[in-house]
Design a protein around this motif. Structure first.
Motif, PDB file in Angstrom:
ATOM      1  N   CYS A   7      75.120  29.767  25.702  1.00  0.00           N
ATOM      2  CA  CYS A   7      76.504  29.843  24.934  1.00  0.00           C
ATOM      3  C   CYS A   7      76.154  30.113  23.766  1.00  0.00           C
ATOM      4  O   CYS A   7      77.409  29.231  23.854  1.00  0.00           O
ATOM      5  N   GLU A   8      75.801  30.326  23.285  1.00  0.00           N
ATOM      6  CA  GLU A   8      76.256  30.210  21.686  1.00  0.00           C
ATOM      7  C   GLU A   8      75.715  31.739  20.762  1.00  0.00           C
ATOM      8  O   GLU A   8      74.816  31.871  21.069  1.00  0.00           O
ATOM      9  N   PHE A   9      76.711  31.923  20.868  1.00  0.00           N
ATOM     10  CA  PHE A   9      77.085  33.535  19.562  1.00  0.00           C
ATOM     11  C   PHE A   9      77.012  32.512  17.989  1.00  0.00           C
ATOM     12  O   PHE A   9      76.286  34.229  16.955  1.00  0.00           O
ATOM     13  N   SER A  10      76.990  31.208  17.329  1.00  0.00           N
ATOM     14  CA  SER A  10      77.095  31.166  16.014  1.00  0.00           C
ATOM     15  C   SER A  10      75.998  30.981  15.867  1.00  0.00           C
ATOM     16  O   SER A  10      75.901  31.060  14.024  1.00  0.00           O
ATOM     17  N   ASP A  28      73.544  34.349  24.344  1.00  0.00           N
ATOM     18  CA  ASP A  28      75.270  34.290  24.713  1.00  0.00           C
ATOM     19  C   ASP A  28      75.634  36.314  25.771  1.00  0.00           C
ATOM     20  O   ASP A  28      74.516  36.959  24.783  1.00  0.00           O
ATOM     21  N   LEU A  29      76.376  36.657  26.021  1.00  0.00           N
ATOM     22  CA  LEU A  29      77.070  37.512  26.362  1.00  0.00           C
ATOM     23  C   LEU A  29      77.228  38.191  24.788  1.00  0.00           C
ATOM     24  O   LEU A  29      76.598  39.247  24.947  1.00  0.00           O
ATOM     25  N   ASP A  43      72.991  36.903  30.402  1.00  0.00           N
ATOM     26  CA  ASP A  43      73.365  35.509  31.119  1.00  0.00           C
ATOM     27  C   ASP A  43      72.707  34.686  30.968  1.00  0.00           C
ATOM     28  O   ASP A  43      71.895  34.616  30.611  1.00  0.00           O
ATOM     29  N   ALA A  44      73.319  33.528  30.609  1.00  0.00           N
ATOM     30  CA  ALA A  44      72.821  32.422  30.851  1.00  0.00           C
ATOM     31  C   ALA A  44      71.419  31.702  32.089  1.00  0.00           C
ATOM     32  O   ALA A  44      70.627  31.396  31.587  1.00  0.00           O
ATOM     33  N   HIS A  59      77.018  25.120  26.204  1.00  0.00           N
ATOM     34  CA  HIS A  59      78.587  24.944  25.953  1.00  0.00           C
ATOM     35  C   HIS A  59      79.555  26.239  26.817  1.00  0.00           C
ATOM     36  O   HIS A  59      79.573  27.159  26.177  1.00  0.00           O
ATOM     37  N   PRO A  61      81.767  28.626  28.508  1.00  0.00           N
ATOM     38  CA  PRO A  61      83.440  28.358  28.136  1.00  0.00           C
ATOM     39  C   PRO A  61      84.524  27.404  29.032  1.00  0.00           C
ATOM     40  O   PRO A  61      84.058  27.430  30.173  1.00  0.00           O
ATOM     41  N   PHE A  86      79.032  28.176  37.326  1.00  0.00           N
ATOM     42  CA  PHE A  86      78.907  28.324  36.545  1.00  0.00           C
ATOM     43  C   PHE A  86      78.095  26.623  35.428  1.00  0.00           C
ATOM     44  O   PHE A  86      77.219  26.389  35.211  1.00  0.00           O
ATOM     45  N   SER A 168      85.703  27.092  18.443  1.00  0.00           N
ATOM     46  CA  SER A 168      85.089  26.723  19.121  1.00  0.00           C
ATOM     47  C   SER A 168      83.498  27.182  18.668  1.00  0.00           C
ATOM     48  O   SER A 168      82.798  26.499  19.540  1.00  0.00           O
ATOM     49  N   ARG A 169      83.452  27.333  17.411  1.00  0.00           N
ATOM     50  CA  ARG A 169      82.524  27.312  16.872  1.00  0.00           C
ATOM     51  C   ARG A 169      81.529  25.839  16.787  1.00  0.00           C
ATOM     52  O   ARG A 169      82.191  24.804  16.399  1.00  0.00           O
ATOM     53  N   THR A 170      80.637  25.033  16.945  1.00  0.00           N
ATOM     54  CA  THR A 170      79.875  23.603  17.139  1.00  0.00           C
ATOM     55  C   THR A 170      80.370  23.691  15.748  1.00  0.00           C
ATOM     56  O   THR A 170      79.624  24.271  14.548  1.00  0.00           O
TER      57      THR A 170
HETATM   58  C1  LIG Z   1      83.572  27.884  23.932  1.00  0.00           C
HETATM   59  S1  LIG Z   1      82.644  28.927  23.531  1.00  0.00           S
HETATM   60  C2  LIG Z   1      80.903  28.660  22.339  1.00  0.00           C
HETATM   61  C3  LIG Z   1      80.577  29.033  21.379  1.00  0.00           C
HETATM   62  C4  LIG Z   1      79.095  28.151  20.694  1.00  0.00           C
HETATM   63  N1  LIG Z   1      79.911  26.870  20.518  1.00  0.00           N
HETATM   64  C5  LIG Z   1      79.044  28.307  19.208  1.00  0.00           C
HETATM   65  O1  LIG Z   1      79.246  27.854  18.551  1.00  0.00           O
HETATM   66  O2  LIG Z   1      78.462  29.895  19.505  1.00  0.00           O
HETATM   67  C6  LIG Z   1      81.776  29.207  25.218  1.00  0.00           C
HETATM   68  C7  LIG Z   1      80.523  31.519  25.206  1.00  0.00           C
HETATM   69  O3  LIG Z   1      80.423  31.667  25.865  1.00  0.00           O
HETATM   70  C8  LIG Z   1      80.311  33.118  26.276  1.00  0.00           C
HETATM   71  N2  LIG Z   1      79.796  33.487  27.485  1.00  0.00           N
HETATM   72  C9  LIG Z   1      80.515  33.287  28.523  1.00  0.00           C
HETATM   73  N3  LIG Z   1      80.068  33.117  29.989  1.00  0.00           N
HETATM   74  C10 LIG Z   1      78.557  33.756  29.228  1.00  0.00           C
HETATM   75  C11 LIG Z   1      77.422  33.582  30.074  1.00  0.00           C
HETATM   76  N4  LIG Z   1      77.527  33.957  31.537  1.00  0.00           N
HETATM   77  N5  LIG Z   1      76.035  33.775  29.872  1.00  0.00           N
HETATM   78  C12 LIG Z   1      75.771  33.489  28.625  1.00  0.00           C
HETATM   79  N6  LIG Z   1      76.865  33.404  28.143  1.00  0.00           N
HETATM   80  C13 LIG Z   1      78.045  33.787  28.235  1.00  0.00           C
HETATM   81  C14 LIG Z   1      81.039  33.250  24.737  1.00  0.00           C
HETATM   82  O4  LIG Z   1      80.975  34.876  24.939  1.00  0.00           O
HETATM   83  C15 LIG Z   1      80.769  32.608  23.919  1.00  0.00           C
HETATM   84  O5  LIG Z   1      80.263  32.655  23.046  1.00  0.00           O
END
Ligand SMILES: C[S@@+](CC[C@H](N)C(=O)[O-])C[C@H]1O[C@@H](n2cnc3c(N)ncnc32)[C@H](O)[C@@H]1O
Length: 189
Positions: A7-10, A28-29, A43-44, A59, A61, A86, A168-170
Motif C-alpha cells: 500500500c505504497e504509491f509514493s 499498490d493498486l 492487490d497487497a 500502510h 487505507p 484487510f 498519506s505520504r510517508t
Molecule cells: C494511506 S495510503 C498509504 C500511502 C503511503 N504511505 C505512501 O507513501 O505511498 C493507502 C494506499 O493503499 C492503497 N491500497 C488500497 N487498497 C489496496 C489493496 N487492496 N492492495 C494494495 N494497495 C491498496 C491505496 O491505493 C493507497 O495508495
C-alpha cells in the motif's frame, strides 16, 4: 532482505530500503508515483503470496478506520468491516517481520492496541501526526532527530483530488529510520 512495502504509491519507504542494498518492492493498486520498476501494481494480499518476503511494511487505507472520521462511522459499517479484514489479513500474513502503520484508528479497539505511537517531530519533521505502529518481530522505532516544530500541516493543505495523497505520504525521516533500524534486524521469528 526481500522486503514488501504494501500500500505504497509514493516509493518513499521502498527507496529508503533500496538505498541500503535491500531487495525492496512497493505494492499498490495505483502505479508508482516515481515510475519505478520495483513496484507491483496489484492487490497487497496477492503480493504477499507472490514470493517469499523477509519483512513487510504496510500502510493500509485509513479512511474507514481513522478515529478522526468517527462521525461517519454509522454510515459505513460494511466498508469498515472490509477495511478491518484487510488490516487483519496483513497483520496475519506469513512473513516473519511485519510493521503495519495507521493513524489513531479502530484497529486499536477491534484488533489490538498498537505497539508504538510515533510523531514526525521525533524524526526530523516539525509536524504533529500521531502514527500508530503494530509490530511483529520488530523493535520499536527509536527517534532519530527530535525537533522543536509542532505544526499540524495537514489542516492547512488545500482541498483537491490529490489532498489524500499529500496527507498519506510517508515522512522521509520515518522511512529512513525504518530502513536503518529494521533493515538488518533478525527479530525473534
Ligand atoms: C494511506 S495510503 C498509504 C500511502 C503511503 N504511505 C505512501 O507513501 O505511498 C493507502 C494506499 O493503499 C492503497 N491500497 C488500497 N487498497 C489496496 C489493496 N487492496 N492492495 C494494495 N494497495 C491498496 C491505496 O491505493 C493507497 O495508495
Amino acid at each position: 532482505m526481500r522486503i514488501l512495502i504494501a500500500c505504497e504509491f509514493s516509493g518513499v519507504v521502498r527507496r529508503a530500503f533500496r538505498a541500503r542494498g535491500h531487495d525492496a518492492w512497493s505494492c499498490d493498486l495505483l502505479p508508482a508515483e516515481d515510475g519505478s520498476e520495483f513496484h507491483l501494481q496489484m492487490d497487497a494480499i496477492a503480493a504477499v503470496f507472490a514470493r517469499e518476503w523477509d519483512l513487510m511494511v504496510c500502510h493500509p487505507p485509513c479512511q474507514h478506520l481513522a478515529v478522526s472520521g468517527a462521525r461517519w462511522f454509522k454510515d459505513k459499517a460494511k466498508e469498515q468491516e472490509a477495511a478491518l479484514e484487510f488490516a487483519r489479513s496483513l497483520l496475519n500474513a506469513p512473513i516473519p517481520r511485519i510493521a503495519l502503520e495507521n493513524p489513531i484508528s479502530i484497529i486499536s479497539s477491534r484488533i489490538r492496541k498498537p505497539d508504538q505511537i510515533i510523531q514526525p517531530w521525533q524524526f526530523g519533521h516539525g509536524e504533529t501526526k500521531a502514527t500508530c505502529l503494530w509490530l511483529k518481530n520488530l523493535p520499536k522505532l527509536v527517534p532519530t532527530n527530535i525537533v522543536e516544530g509542532r505544526e499540524a500541516r495537514v489542516h492547512r493543505m488545500p482541498p483537491g483530488p490529490d489532498r489524500w495523497k499529500e496527507r498519506s505520504r510517508t515522512f522521509t525521516g520515518i522511512a529512513e529510520a525504518m530502513a536503518d533500524q529494521w533493515g538488518n534486524h533478525e527479530g525473534a521469528a
